[in-house]
Write an enzyme that holds these catalytic residues in place. Structure first.
Site, PDB file in Angstrom:
ATOM      1  N   SER A 180       0.838  -1.189   0.000  1.00 26.71           N
ATOM      2  CA  SER A 180       0.000   0.000   0.000  1.00 26.71           C
ATOM      3  C   SER A 180       0.881   1.250   0.000  1.00 26.71           C
ATOM      4  O   SER A 180       1.712   1.406  -0.883  1.00 26.71           O
ATOM      5  CB  SER A 180      -0.967  -0.033   1.172  1.00 26.71           C
ATOM      6  OG  SER A 180      -2.063   0.800   0.900  1.00 26.71           O
ATOM      7  N   ASP A 430      -8.979  -5.988  -4.862  1.00 21.81           N
ATOM      8  CA  ASP A 430      -8.516  -4.865  -4.049  1.00 21.81           C
ATOM      9  C   ASP A 430      -8.891  -3.556  -4.740  1.00 21.81           C
ATOM     10  O   ASP A 430      -8.466  -3.309  -5.870  1.00 21.81           O
ATOM     11  CB  ASP A 430      -7.003  -4.959  -3.869  1.00 21.81           C
ATOM     12  CG  ASP A 430      -6.433  -3.811  -3.048  1.00 21.81           C
ATOM     13  OD1 ASP A 430      -7.215  -3.078  -2.397  1.00 21.81           O
ATOM     14  OD2 ASP A 430      -5.193  -3.643  -3.060  1.00 21.81           O
ATOM     15  N   HIS A 455      -5.919  -7.059  -0.863  1.00 19.35           N
ATOM     16  CA  HIS A 455      -4.900  -6.067  -0.529  1.00 19.35           C
ATOM     17  C   HIS A 455      -3.593  -6.714  -0.049  1.00 19.35           C
ATOM     18  O   HIS A 455      -3.558  -7.365   0.974  1.00 19.35           O
ATOM     19  CB  HIS A 455      -5.448  -5.130   0.541  1.00 19.35           C
ATOM     20  CG  HIS A 455      -4.775  -3.795   0.598  1.00 19.35           C
ATOM     21  ND1 HIS A 455      -4.569  -3.016  -0.514  1.00 19.35           N
ATOM     22  CD2 HIS A 455      -4.267  -3.091   1.634  1.00 19.35           C
ATOM     23  CE1 HIS A 455      -3.976  -1.890  -0.163  1.00 19.35           C
ATOM     24  NE2 HIS A 455      -3.772  -1.917   1.127  1.00 19.35           N
TER      25      HIS A 455
END
Length: 498
Positions: A180, A430, A455
């Site tokens: 991320s 995601d 994710h």
């Protein structure tokens, strides 16, 4: 809470039963997973150290303060004599212990590569706080002004060069990892500091989520599609619920009724607070729609959206829309059944610094389309966004800065000409995948895309329930990393028996 506020909530980061969607765009991720669900018990041991960092790497003033940057280091498997590699996780917006405990992939492959592991903490988070305390560091725009991705990358670069000198590892190749925001940092660092690291695994890294590069409705369209593919009825119940919540909140005792229906510990102050709470849950459910039980954000079953929709659709005749919605969202906030009521406000991992980052350089426009989204229709209004940032911090956002600093427009041509040795891994479930790189750019800038992935699942520890596509994905990543390291040794005439 303004409508635009709860529509800007997510890059990766957590809501617990005592959490709300507080203002501005936040990312939340990572929470420990029960070891009983792991196929292999991965030993996580480390030494905690601190490195004195400059508060401002881009000034030569003599009177600027320093701060201690915390990092975790493990050399149990490191082959110093053969210049074993250094695996360096680019710390995100939270306590570094949190990320180290949820990056099992690194701990599992360290013995294979005879690698040193380093988990540095991002400045202004966890214990790596300047000015002596979080209170002073977060006091105003002046003290917060050093909380930027550029300063964080410089922190990482200085720490790496220090470690290589201190451990006599000048020829050890460095591989960057991150998920991320951490994945964004890993990719950007490989581009900005190619002499520091030989490659980067950037998992679920939305480096294109800026300044008119992708359609602003992409994130919420993907969340909505994740629910629609499980059940169109479920999708429609959620879509209808927003008007019901708004109209109920306008009645005399409506907020009291909503508080009771959704079991909040204190009475709601507005129906928008409830909408934000629900919106966050749906978005996080899409992010962690893993094929096996996990506790990444909350204790959840495998395929949690399927379970949410089963409960929403499964209400008996006469069950109201809001009662159905509560039963569904209870999967996210209270799957274990331990919570008796819910609080709206909490920040258990010290993630509030992201509000500042979102109000300065991390401006990621989002909207919700009336046709394809299950969320209330919404167009991103930069003026409103700027107004709230001025009100909270006294600063104006710079929506074009990230693409000026790191690029993003014409990314395929740019990375083909100037980039190398980057893996962009994404799962299509995601919602952040829409802002990442989903196609191979060159032989060494590779996109690994999985249809059922969520994710940064590839960075998580192996489990006995890992599907074959995930096992294959990790094997491909290992092979690519081995290639980077072998090329490094060949170029430096170093022989290393892996």
């Amino acid at each position: 809470m303004k409508l635009w506020t709860f529509l800007l909530l997510i890059l990766s980061f957590i809501l617990y039963p005592s959490t709300s969607s507080s203002s501005l765009f936040k990312h939340r991720f990572l929470r420990g997973e029960s070891s009983s669900r792991k196929e292999i018990e991965t030993e996580i041991s480390y030494e905690t150290k601190y490195f004195k960092q400059n508060l401002d790497h881009f000034s030569f003033k003599n009177d600027l303060p320093t701060f201690p940057q915390r990092y975790l280091i493990n050399t149990d498997h490191w082959n110093h004599s053969s210049m074993g590699p250094i695996f360096f996780y680019c710390g995100n917006e939270g306590d570094i212990l949190w990320f180290a405990q949820n990056s099992g992939f690194l701990w599992e492959i360290a013995p294979l590569f005879k690698a040193m592991l380093v988990f540095p903490e991002h400045r202004y988070y966890g214990e790596s706080v300047p000015f002596g305390s979080k209170y002073e560091a977060y006091k105003n725009a002046t003290t917060l002004s050093y909380l930027t991705s550029e300063q964080a990358l410089a922190d990482f670069a200085l720490l790496i060069t220090h470690l290589k000198r201190n451990y006599s590892a000048l020829h050890s190749p460095v591989v960057l990892f991150g998920g991320s925001y951490g994945g964004m940092l890993a990719a950007w660092m490989r581009l900005k500091y190619p002499h520091i690291a030989v490659g980067a695994l950037a998992s679920s890294a939305p480096i294109l989520q800026f300044e008119d590069i992708i359609p602003p409705q992409t994130f919420y369209d993907i969340v909505s599609n994740d629910f629609r593919r499980e059940s169109l009825t479920c999708f429609n119940y959620i879509k209808q619920s927003w008007d019901e919540i708004a109209s109920r909140g306008q009645t005399n005792d409506g907020l009291a009724q909503l508080t009771t229906t959704f079991k909040f510990c204190q009475q709601l102050k507005s129906s928008e607070d409830l909408s934000g709470w629900l919106s966050s849950a749906y978005s996080y459910l899409a992010m962690v729609n893993y094929p096996y039980p996990a506790e990444f954000m909350m204790p959840l079953p495998g395929h949690p959206i399927k379970e949410v929709c089963r409960r929403i659709d499964g209400g008996s005749h006469g069950t109201s829309i809001l009662e159905r919605i509560y039963e569904g969202v209870n999967v996210y906030y209270n799957y274990t059944g331990e919570a008796k009521c819910f609080e709206l406000d909490d920040d258990p991992h010290g993630l509030s610094g992201w509000n500042w980052q979102a109000c300065t350089e991390m401006v990621m426009p989002m909207s919700s389309s009336p046709e394809s989204s299950m969320f209330p229709p919404y167009e991103f209004n930069y003026s409103s966004f700027e107004e709230e940032c001025l009100e909270e911090f006294g600063v104006k956002p710079r929506p074009k800065w990230i693409t000026t600093e790191f690029g993003g427009h014409n990314i395929h041509a740019t990375l083909k000409n100037f980039g190398s040795n980057i893996i962009f891994s994404n799962g299509i479930l995601d919602p952040w995948s829409g802002g990442s790189v989903l196609q191979n750019i060159s032989e060494s800038v590779v996109a690994l895309v999985t249809e059922e992935g969520a994710h940064h699942i590839d960075l998580r520890a192996s489990t006995k329930n890992d599907p074959s596509w995930l096992i294959e994905q990790r094997a491909t990543e290992i092979k690519l990393i081995q290639g980077w390291i072998s090329d490094h040794y060949q170029k430096n005439k170093v022989i290393f028996d892996m």
